[in-house]
Motif scaffolding. Structure first.
Motif, PDB file in Angstrom:
ATOM      1  N   HIS A  22      -4.151  22.979 -22.924  1.00 57.07           N
ATOM      2  CA  HIS A  22      -3.832  24.313 -23.456  1.00 57.07           C
ATOM      3  C   HIS A  22      -2.316  24.417 -23.604  1.00 57.07           C
ATOM      4  O   HIS A  22      -1.624  24.980 -22.760  1.00 57.07           O
ATOM      5  N   HIS A  51       3.351  26.324 -22.768  1.00 61.54           N
ATOM      6  CA  HIS A  51       2.768  27.631 -23.070  1.00 61.54           C
ATOM      7  C   HIS A  51       3.774  28.603 -23.677  1.00 61.54           C
ATOM      8  O   HIS A  51       3.408  29.571 -24.307  1.00 61.54           O
ATOM      9  N   HIS A  74      -8.316  35.457 -18.760  1.00 59.16           N
ATOM     10  CA  HIS A  74      -6.952  35.059 -18.390  1.00 59.16           C
ATOM     11  C   HIS A  74      -6.603  35.491 -16.960  1.00 59.16           C
ATOM     12  O   HIS A  74      -7.134  36.499 -16.479  1.00 59.16           O
ATOM     13  N   PRO A 128      -1.905  27.766 -27.088  1.00 55.56           N
ATOM     14  CA  PRO A 128      -1.647  29.052 -26.443  1.00 55.56           C
ATOM     15  C   PRO A 128      -1.766  30.200 -27.449  1.00 55.56           C
ATOM     16  O   PRO A 128      -1.299  30.081 -28.586  1.00 55.56           O
ATOM     17  N   ALA A 129      -2.409  31.254 -27.044  1.00 54.31           N
ATOM     18  CA  ALA A 129      -2.644  32.434 -27.890  1.00 54.31           C
ATOM     19  C   ALA A 129      -3.440  32.089 -29.151  1.00 54.31           C
ATOM     20  O   ALA A 129      -3.475  32.872 -30.090  1.00 54.31           O
ATOM     21  N   HIS A 137      -8.358  30.660 -19.358  1.00 54.91           N
ATOM     22  CA  HIS A 137      -7.079  30.232 -19.931  1.00 54.91           C
ATOM     23  C   HIS A 137      -5.997  30.102 -18.853  1.00 54.91           C
ATOM     24  O   HIS A 137      -6.113  30.671 -17.773  1.00 54.91           O
ATOM     25  N   ASP A 138      -4.941  29.372 -19.205  1.00 52.67           N
ATOM     26  CA  ASP A 138      -3.723  29.314 -18.381  1.00 52.67           C
ATOM     27  C   ASP A 138      -3.994  28.801 -16.972  1.00 52.67           C
ATOM     28  O   ASP A 138      -3.511  29.351 -15.975  1.00 52.67           O
TER      29      ASP A 138
HETATM   30 ZN   LIG Z   1      -2.853  30.809 -22.660  1.00 53.09          ZN
END
Ligand SMILES: [Zn+2]
Length: 241
Positions: A71, A75, A207, A133-134, A9-10
């Motif tokens: 993604h 964010h 992450h 996101p999340a 992620h991210d």
């Molecule tokens: Zn994220």
């Protein structure tokens, strides 16, 4: 054979070093069967520009077979949530990072379209899908994903096709959190249970922040090792058949 789906992620120039480290952690177990969840402009302070060194890295990863998902866009959750439940979820579950929880349909569609265009321009191929996101989707986000005919999306419990209108897989995603000691402990305990679940598709989502906790990194490593024993690393796109 059962599948193992791994994602980072991210993915943003802001976390370039961490992303490299997470790739090194994943590759011995899953090779290049890795999904990268890309944030076009993390917090409005880390834009990915076509032609930049980071954009070229993304291109080389895509060329090697890694899947690029959009993604979010920024964010960060900047929306005002109308429903109390959404406000509480946004505040307690995400530390303010549920960007697509409170967006209206038009704003969500614009961000998704812009992000998909950016990824395609950089990677030379369409994004594999979209992950909020999340993993938090408001109604506007769900409508916008159908409007944009996005092929794949996922949340905590399932993977679905907004374009095809089908749920493709049901299973919890294994993820870790180190924000507080209590969260760290509960995510280690959850991973220890979930990695042995006899589900068809086991998902592991990691992450950049995970890099800062050695205990957490050990848990990720163990989870990958246990899962890879009885599972084949797979691409999300396989689920579309
Ligand atoms: Zn994220």
């Amino acid at each position: 054979m059962r599948r193992l789906l791994a994602s980072i992620h991210d993915v943003s120039p802001r976390f370039e070093r961490e992303v490299e480290r997470l790739l090194d952690l994943l590759r011995p177990h899953v090779g290049d069967r890795i999904a990268l969840f890309v944030v076009p402009d993390h917090w409005g302070a880390a834009p990915i520009r076509p032609g930049s060194p980071f954009a070229l890295r993304l291109r080389s990863w895509a060329d090697a077979g890694l899947e690029l998902f959009l993604h979010g866009y920024f964010h960060r959750d900047t929306g005002a949530h109308e429903r109390l439940g959404d406000r509480l979820r946004a505040r307690w579950m995400t530390a303010g990072e549920g960007e697509f929880l409170g967006l209206g349909r038009d704003e969500a569609r614009q961000r998704i379209e812009r992000g998909l265009e950016l990824i395609e321009a950089i990677a030379g191929r369409p994004a594999a899908g979209f992950v909020a996101p999340a993993w938090l989707y408001g109604r506007g986000a769900a409508d916008a994903l159908r409007d944009c005919r996005v092929g794949l999306a996922e949340d905590h419990f399932r993977i679905w096709s907004p374009a095809g209108g089908r749920v493709l897989s049901r299973s919890p995603v294994i993820t870790w959190a180190a924000r507080t000691p209590a969260r760290l402990r509960s995510s280690l305990a959850a991973a220890a249970l979930l990695r042995r679940l006899p589900v068809r598709d086991l998902r592991i989502g990691i992450h950049p922040g995970d890099c800062h906790s050695p205990r957490l990194l050990r848990s990720i490593e163990t989870t990958l090792r246990v899962a890879a024993r009885s599972r084949r690393p797979a691409a999300y796109a396989e689920l579309l058949g």
